[in-house]
Design a protein around this motif. Structure first.
Motif, PDB file in Angstrom:
ATOM      1  N   GLY A 430       0.910  -1.069   0.157  1.00  0.00           N
ATOM      2  CA  GLY A 430       0.257  -0.264  -0.347  1.00  0.00           C
ATOM      3  C   GLY A 430       0.689   1.272  -0.164  1.00  0.00           C
ATOM      4  N   SER A 431       0.144   2.764   0.106  1.00  0.00           N
ATOM      5  CA  SER A 431       0.954   3.682   0.971  1.00  0.00           C
ATOM      6  C   SER A 431       1.587   3.896   1.621  1.00  0.00           C
ATOM      7  CB  SER A 431      -0.128   5.118   0.222  1.00  0.00           C
ATOM      8  OG  SER A 431      -1.247   4.939   1.912  1.00  0.00           O
ATOM      9  N   LEU A 432       2.696   4.507   1.430  1.00  0.00           N
ATOM     10  CA  LEU A 432       3.539   4.797   2.625  1.00  0.00           C
ATOM     11  C   LEU A 432       2.640   5.754   3.627  1.00  0.00           C
ATOM     12  CD1 LEU A 432       6.323   5.333   4.494  1.00  0.00           C
ATOM     13  CD2 LEU A 432       6.562   6.735   3.029  1.00  0.00           C
ATOM     14  N   ASP A 433       1.596   6.268   2.917  1.00  0.00           N
ATOM     15  CA  ASP A 433       0.969   7.110   4.899  1.00  0.00           C
ATOM     16  C   ASP A 433       0.102   6.298   5.613  1.00  0.00           C
ATOM     17  OD1 ASP A 433      -0.547   6.898   2.858  1.00  0.00           O
ATOM     18  OD2 ASP A 433      -2.137   8.509   3.998  1.00  0.00           O
ATOM     19  N   HIS A 466      14.034  15.476 -12.010  1.00  0.00           N
ATOM     20  CA  HIS A 466      15.071  16.953 -12.506  1.00  0.00           C
ATOM     21  C   HIS A 466      15.613  16.753 -12.799  1.00  0.00           C
ATOM     22  CE1 HIS A 466      13.365  18.186  -8.125  1.00  0.00           C
ATOM     23  NE2 HIS A 466      11.977  18.224  -8.686  1.00  0.00           N
ATOM     24  N   GLN A 467      17.026  15.638 -13.407  1.00  0.00           N
ATOM     25  CA  GLN A 467      17.968  15.636 -13.422  1.00  0.00           C
ATOM     26  C   GLN A 467      18.232  14.797 -15.038  1.00  0.00           C
ATOM     27  OE1 GLN A 467      20.821  15.973 -10.901  1.00  0.00           O
ATOM     28  NE2 GLN A 467      20.003  18.008  -9.451  1.00  0.00           N
ATOM     29  N   GLU A 468      18.074  13.357 -15.464  1.00  0.00           N
ATOM     30  CA  GLU A 468      17.692  12.813 -15.718  1.00  0.00           C
ATOM     31  C   GLU A 468      17.481  12.599 -16.842  1.00  0.00           C
ATOM     32  OE1 GLU A 468      18.922   9.197 -13.900  1.00  0.00           O
ATOM     33  OE2 GLU A 468      20.076  10.310 -12.091  1.00  0.00           O
ATOM     34  N   CYS A 469      15.715  13.265 -17.087  1.00  0.00           N
ATOM     35  CA  CYS A 469      14.873  12.813 -17.634  1.00  0.00           C
ATOM     36  C   CYS A 469      15.463  14.160 -19.014  1.00  0.00           C
ATOM     37  CB  CYS A 469      13.968  13.274 -17.973  1.00  0.00           C
ATOM     38  SG  CYS A 469      12.866  11.856 -16.378  1.00  0.00           S
ATOM     39  N   GLU A 470      15.217  13.821 -20.703  1.00  0.00           N
ATOM     40  CA  GLU A 470      15.478  14.397 -21.745  1.00  0.00           C
ATOM     41  C   GLU A 470      14.668  16.120 -21.192  1.00  0.00           C
ATOM     42  OE1 GLU A 470      14.784  15.080 -26.345  1.00  0.00           O
ATOM     43  OE2 GLU A 470      13.712  13.561 -24.947  1.00  0.00           O
ATOM     44  N   GLN A 471      13.563  16.385 -20.941  1.00  0.00           N
ATOM     45  CA  GLN A 471      12.756  17.318 -20.308  1.00  0.00           C
ATOM     46  C   GLN A 471      12.520  16.773 -18.841  1.00  0.00           C
ATOM     47  OE1 GLN A 471       9.337  16.816 -23.330  1.00  0.00           O
ATOM     48  NE2 GLN A 471       9.620  19.048 -23.421  1.00  0.00           N
ATOM     49  N   GLN A 472      12.781  18.076 -18.342  1.00  0.00           N
ATOM     50  CA  GLN A 472      12.386  17.612 -16.250  1.00  0.00           C
ATOM     51  C   GLN A 472      11.106  17.360 -15.657  1.00  0.00           C
ATOM     52  OE1 GLN A 472      12.963  21.673 -14.423  1.00  0.00           O
ATOM     53  NE2 GLN A 472      14.535  20.313 -13.451  1.00  0.00           N
ATOM     54  N   VAL A 473      11.028  16.379 -15.467  1.00  0.00           N
ATOM     55  CA  VAL A 473       9.465  16.753 -14.789  1.00  0.00           C
ATOM     56  C   VAL A 473       9.312  17.352 -13.172  1.00  0.00           C
ATOM     57  CG1 VAL A 473       7.724  15.206 -13.724  1.00  0.00           C
ATOM     58  CG2 VAL A 473       9.332  14.222 -16.320  1.00  0.00           C
ATOM     59  N   ILE A 474       8.463  17.797 -12.466  1.00  0.00           N
ATOM     60  CA  ILE A 474       8.413  18.625 -11.569  1.00  0.00           C
ATOM     61  C   ILE A 474       6.828  17.980 -11.298  1.00  0.00           C
ATOM     62  CG2 ILE A 474       7.927  20.724 -10.121  1.00  0.00           C
ATOM     63  CD1 ILE A 474       9.849  20.473 -11.674  1.00  0.00           C
ATOM     64  N   HIS A 475       6.784  17.374 -10.266  1.00  0.00           N
ATOM     65  CA  HIS A 475       5.892  16.413  -9.844  1.00  0.00           C
ATOM     66  C   HIS A 475       4.690  17.460  -8.901  1.00  0.00           C
ATOM     67  CE1 HIS A 475       3.705  12.878  -7.407  1.00  0.00           C
ATOM     68  NE2 HIS A 475       3.880  12.771  -7.938  1.00  0.00           N
ATOM     69  N   ARG A 476       5.148  18.587  -8.222  1.00  0.00           N
ATOM     70  CA  ARG A 476       4.350  19.007  -7.678  1.00  0.00           C
ATOM     71  C   ARG A 476       3.212  18.696  -6.373  1.00  0.00           C
ATOM     72  NH1 ARG A 476       0.638  23.389 -10.666  1.00  0.00           N
ATOM     73  NH2 ARG A 476      -0.262  21.272 -11.436  1.00  0.00           N
ATOM     74  N   ASP A 477       3.395  17.510  -6.299  1.00  0.00           N
ATOM     75  CA  ASP A 477       2.693  16.587  -5.320  1.00  0.00           C
ATOM     76  C   ASP A 477       3.030  15.450  -4.437  1.00  0.00           C
ATOM     77  OD1 ASP A 477       0.156  16.697  -3.546  1.00  0.00           O
ATOM     78  OD2 ASP A 477      -0.824  15.121  -5.100  1.00  0.00           O
ATOM     79  N   ILE A 478       4.097  15.384  -4.287  1.00  0.00           N
ATOM     80  CA  ILE A 478       5.218  14.655  -3.325  1.00  0.00           C
ATOM     81  C   ILE A 478       4.323  14.708  -2.126  1.00  0.00           C
ATOM     82  CG2 ILE A 478       7.623  13.742  -2.739  1.00  0.00           C
ATOM     83  CD1 ILE A 478       8.173  15.820  -4.911  1.00  0.00           C
ATOM     84  N   LYS A 479       4.482  13.513  -1.341  1.00  0.00           N
ATOM     85  CA  LYS A 479       3.557  13.228  -0.264  1.00  0.00           C
ATOM     86  C   LYS A 479       3.007  11.508  -0.537  1.00  0.00           C
ATOM     87  CE  LYS A 479      -1.549  13.192  -1.736  1.00  0.00           C
ATOM     88  NZ  LYS A 479      -2.422  14.504  -1.680  1.00  0.00           N
ATOM     89  N   VAL A 541       9.475  17.160   3.371  1.00  0.00           N
ATOM     90  CA  VAL A 541       8.581  17.243   4.357  1.00  0.00           C
ATOM     91  C   VAL A 541       8.305  15.868   4.956  1.00  0.00           C
ATOM     92  CG1 VAL A 541       6.132  17.723   4.844  1.00  0.00           C
ATOM     93  CG2 VAL A 541       7.367  19.786   4.049  1.00  0.00           C
ATOM     94  N   VAL A 542       8.755  15.393   3.365  1.00  0.00           N
ATOM     95  CA  VAL A 542       8.174  13.379   3.514  1.00  0.00           C
ATOM     96  C   VAL A 542       9.297  13.052   4.307  1.00  0.00           C
ATOM     97  CG1 VAL A 542       8.229  11.598   1.983  1.00  0.00           C
ATOM     98  CG2 VAL A 542       7.172  13.137   1.683  1.00  0.00           C
ATOM     99  N   ILE A 543      10.833  13.492   4.367  1.00  0.00           N
ATOM    100  CA  ILE A 543      11.427  12.537   5.464  1.00  0.00           C
ATOM    101  C   ILE A 543      11.270  12.857   6.619  1.00  0.00           C
ATOM    102  CG2 ILE A 543      13.687  12.413   5.909  1.00  0.00           C
ATOM    103  CD1 ILE A 543      12.980  11.474   2.919  1.00  0.00           C
TER     104      ILE A 543
END
Length: 661
Positions: A430-433, A466-479, A541-543
């Motif tokens: 399941g999920s971490l939370d 953030h750094q290894e994809c051809e186009q950077q992906v910002i997730h915006r909902d890390i929880k 915050v997750v850490i």
């Protein structure tokens, strides 16, 4: 008769069926790589148009990765009973920061499996150490380590392998003055000609093909090419700093006859014959026939007109529906499997409430059991198909391109009957939370090693985005609710409904702040501007949540006062007792210095000033003891904006009891 069946009937009535088309020759050419049409497995990654098959670390490590072309290649034509010839050309390099730490090498392979990924070490990322005969393949190995287990001749050879790593024939690369471990760009040509029953391998430091092959094998591959095959590369290391890179790649098959169009005569006569009887008939009979003919003359065309009108209406309606669906599908990248609605409906028992395993803003998540394949999936179902379309397309178009061991694998999708459905691999834990904050007091407790592993895995996948994809992906909902745990408690980041894809040199600006309160960076709340540093804040915050076992924002017991986790940990840090923030359920079963380091990393990532936050790559290095920890001030720095926002202004409790913005 249904309109579709009527149309089929008319077509069958008018035409003969064409015979099956012959297999066609395949060709592709990648002068540089993107994520489109390619699958990256294991530790393989994309950087600046080059695919790295193994990890880039300055310290010895064990690693394996694969690069696979998404589309299967036809190597056999049943109609002509012909096996294709093929040729491929690619450039690669094998670099090493420590020349004495070499091994193990890379391969070019053909396999009926598009998930070929083997073990590190001498298995070259091609074979599983525990199931050495499981993977079927035909491979050319470029081996940089002498492994007696596989009867290697030396540590710089090329060999032909079929279904096992004991090569059928090998050749020393130094015969053409090629050092595979030199770090120089090496170009390889692999040619197989079916008519000659010969396979040749050429190597050169230049782009000019040598006149003579390094490895030449007289072999008939027809018996191994009786089905569609996937082509790709694999590589591995074991206690080594060797890095394997593929710079460009072209491939083509030949030998199939070109497909020629075939014409078939129509079987419908253009004229009709009326037969007039010579037998005399009465006037009354003639009048009756005239009236009947007049009636049929009027009713017949009218009936045909009605049928055509109904058929036209239904066809136009279906055409509009298909057009809408095609527009949706056109926005979806190739790769994931398209499921039928019927399959998903059956697998979820008609979306039965007993199959619900999660709820979110997108909709419910159902456990799906696909009986035919014996697999289990997790199906995300949109609450509102029209409103959810943008989120659906965002998630699908982004994650379909991504390959990382700490991402939730996307198995497929469905867009039928007004439904938007995503099928993910089922995560047993399941999920971490849910694990960190179980509803029952006797819930599963995450051990300290598991928590450290989660911190490393999450930083690794964010560094990839953030750094290894051809186009950077910002997730915006890390929880924590968007981080899943597989059977071994490995973290898998999911839910890309709010993610944004962009070029590395452009700064994303969101016109609407979205996400979950407590995980959102101050500047994102204020300006709605999402960057990689807003993801870093959420990661911090997750850490802290993982280390402390507390939610980002909680009410004090016996009080209505809201407590911010970052503020609480920072206060303990200022008092010189930061480890007092550790989850009490661990009962001190951790190394104090490791706990201190993880908490300080969390605070440094959750710094109010985005400029003071470390990059996620730096965080990963700190966690792997490859960089020094960042100094964190004893007192939490203050940050001022042109206008102020309070928790009371923006916090509201949703139906699940979570605070969201």
């Amino acid at each position: 008769m249904l309109p579709r069946n009527l149309l089929v009937f008319l077509l069958l009535f008018s035409f003969k069926f064409p015979s099956l088309a012959s297999a066609e020759n395949a060709t592709f050419d990648f002068q540089s790589f993107t994520v489109r049409n390619l699958t990256l497995l294991g530790d393989s990654h994309l950087k600046n148009g080059v695919v790295g098959l193994t990890r880039e670390l300055g310290v010895p490590s064990s690693s394996s990765g694969s690069l696979i072309y998404n589309n299967p290649i036809h190597f056999f034509d049943q109609e002509s009973n012909t096996t294709a010839s093929f040729t491929t050309k690619f450039s690669f390099s094998i670099n090493n920061v420590n020349p004495s730490s070499f091994g193990d090498g890379l391969t070019f392979f053909l396999s009926p499996d598009n998930q070929t990924l083997g073990s590190p070490g001498g298995y070259l990322g091609l074979v599983n150490s525990s199931q050495s005969t499981k993977n079927k393949f035909l491979a050319i190995e470029f081996d940089t380590k002498l492994d007696t287990q596989f009867n290697d001749p030396n540590q710089n050879h090329v060999g032909l392998d079929i279904n096992k790593l004991n090569s059928i024939k090998t050749a020393d690369a130094m015969l053409q003055d090629i050092d595979l471990k030199s770090g120089n760009l090496i170009t390889a040509w692999i040619d197989y000609k079916n008519d000659l029953r010969a396979l040749n391998v050429f190597l050169s430091y230049s782009t000019l093909k040598p006149p003579t092959p390094l490895l030449s094998v007289d072999i008939d591959l027809a018996g191994y090419l009786k089905e569609d095959m996937f082509v790709g590369f694999s590589a591995s290391t074991e206690g080594s700093t060797e890095v394997h890179s593929i710079v460009n790649w072209s491939f083509k098959t030949f030998g199939f006859r070109p497909v020629r169009p075939r014409s078939h005569p129509h079987n419908v006569s253009d004229s009709s014959v009326t037969i007039i009887s010579d037998v005399p008939v009465s006037n009354s009979t003639n009048k009756h026939h005239k009236r009947l003919g007049l009636g049929l003359g009027i009713a017949g065309p009218a009936f045909v007109f009605v049928v055509l009108a109904v058929f036209g209406y239904v066809s136009v309606k279906k055409w509009k529906d298909m057009r809408t669906e095609k527009c949706l599908k056109a926005e979806i990248l190739t790769g994931p499997r398209e499921f039928s609605y019927k399959q998903i409906y059956a697998a979820t028992r008609g979306f039965h409430s007993s199959r619900i395993i999660g709820r979110g803003a997108f909709g419910n998540v159902y456990k799906a059991i696909f009986v035919s394949s014996g697999t289990i999936g997790a199906v995300k179902r949109s609450k509102h198909s029209h409103e959810g379309k943008s989120e659906f397309l965002a998630e699908l178009s982004i994650i379909a391109c991504l390959r990382h061991k700490n991402l939730v694998p996307l198995q497929g999708w469905c867009a039928e009957k007004g439904e938007l459905l995503l099928v993910y691999e089922f995560m047993p834990n399941g999920s971490l939370d849910k694990v960190l904050h179980p509803e029952a007091e006797n819930g599963l407790l995450l051990t300290w090693p598991h928590r450290q592993h989660i911190a490393v895995g999450l930083s690794s996948v964010l560094a990839y985005l953030h750094q290894e994809c051809e186009q950077q992906v910002i997730h915006r909902d890390i929880k924590t609710s968007n981080i899943m745990l597989d059977g071994n408690f490995n973290p898998r980041l999911g839910d890309f409904g709010l993610a944004r894809l962009m070029d590395h040199d452009k700064s994303p600006v969101s016109t609407l702040t979205a996400g979950t309160m407590g995980y959102l960076a101050p500047e994102y709340l204020q300006y709605g501007k999402a960057t990689e540093k807003t993801d870093v804040f959420s990661y911090g915050v997750v850490i802290l949540e993982v280390a402390c076992g507390k939610r980002p924002i909680e009410r004090e017991p016996n009080s209505q006062k809201m407590v911010n986790l970052v503020d609480w940990v920072w206060k303990l840090h200022g008092e010189g007792r930061i480890t007092a923030a550790a989850d009490k359920r661990l009962n001190g079963d951790f190394k104090e210095e490791e706990m201190r380091k993880l908490l300080l990393i969390g605070l440094s990532c959750a710094h109010p000033d985005s400029a003071q936050r470390p990059s996620i790559r730096r965080v990963l290095q700190i966690l792997n003891n490859e960089a020094e920890p960042i100094a964190v001030p004893r007192m939490k720095p203050s940050l001022s904006f042109s206008c102020s926002l309070t928790v009371e202004d923006i916090v509201s409790d949703d139906e699940e009891g979570k605070t969201t913005a």
